[in-house]
Scaffold this motif. Sequence first.
Motif, PDB file in Angstrom:
ATOM      1  N   PHE A 252       0.822  -1.202   0.000  1.00 49.53           N
ATOM      2  CA  PHE A 252       0.000   0.000   0.000  1.00 49.53           C
ATOM      3  C   PHE A 252       0.863   1.263   0.000  1.00 49.53           C
ATOM      4  O   PHE A 252       0.337   2.368   0.002  1.00 49.53           O
ATOM      5  CB  PHE A 252      -0.944   0.006   1.207  1.00 49.53           C
ATOM      6  N   CYS A 253       2.178   1.112   0.025  1.00 53.35           N
ATOM      7  CA  CYS A 253       3.082   2.272  -0.017  1.00 53.35           C
ATOM      8  C   CYS A 253       3.306   2.766  -1.444  1.00 53.35           C
ATOM      9  O   CYS A 253       4.007   3.744  -1.649  1.00 53.35           O
ATOM     10  CB  CYS A 253       4.417   1.912   0.614  1.00 53.35           C
ATOM     11  N   VAL A 254       2.741   2.095  -2.419  1.00 54.93           N
ATOM     12  CA  VAL A 254       2.868   2.495  -3.821  1.00 54.93           C
ATOM     13  C   VAL A 254       1.503   2.963  -4.292  1.00 54.93           C
ATOM     14  O   VAL A 254       0.592   2.156  -4.487  1.00 54.93           O
ATOM     15  CB  VAL A 254       3.358   1.316  -4.691  1.00 54.93           C
ATOM     16  N   GLY A 255       1.342   4.246  -4.434  1.00 54.66           N
ATOM     17  CA  GLY A 255       0.059   4.795  -4.876  1.00 54.66           C
ATOM     18  C   GLY A 255      -1.061   4.413  -3.929  1.00 54.66           C
ATOM     19  O   GLY A 255      -0.948   4.532  -2.725  1.00 54.66           O
ATOM     20  N   MET A 256      -2.161   3.919  -4.450  1.00 54.81           N
ATOM     21  CA  MET A 256      -3.283   3.454  -3.638  1.00 54.81           C
ATOM     22  C   MET A 256      -3.136   1.963  -3.317  1.00 54.81           C
ATOM     23  O   MET A 256      -4.060   1.334  -2.851  1.00 54.81           O
ATOM     24  CB  MET A 256      -4.600   3.696  -4.381  1.00 54.81           C
ATOM     25  N   GLY A 257      -1.964   1.421  -3.603  1.00 53.82           N
ATOM     26  CA  GLY A 257      -1.693   0.010  -3.383  1.00 53.82           C
ATOM     27  C   GLY A 257      -1.586  -0.712  -4.704  1.00 53.82           C
ATOM     28  O   GLY A 257      -2.419  -0.541  -5.583  1.00 53.82           O
TER      29      GLY A 257
END
Length: 84
Positions: free
Chosen positions: A58-63
């Motif tokens: 979830f640390c990349v964009g909206m997951g």
Amino acid sequence: MVAVALLLVGGVIFRDFLFGEKLLLYKDVGDDSVIDTYPTFVHLSDYIKRYGFPSWSFCVGMGQSLFYLAGSLVWEPIAGCRGN
């Protein structure tokens, strides 16, 4: 003889980058290394240290899935070996 001398001078000038004390990131024309590549590898390295093989984050964009970065472990193995 000239090639050896040039390699020696280049090694002296760039010794901090060659032996791992500093990281060479281009901030002008090649700024993809600062904006995209380096943060991606840092996140991948932290994820591998914490959870193991890359899957969902979830640390990349909206997951999104990090599975596509698994190839980076083969082509650029240093991504999985970042220090503390």
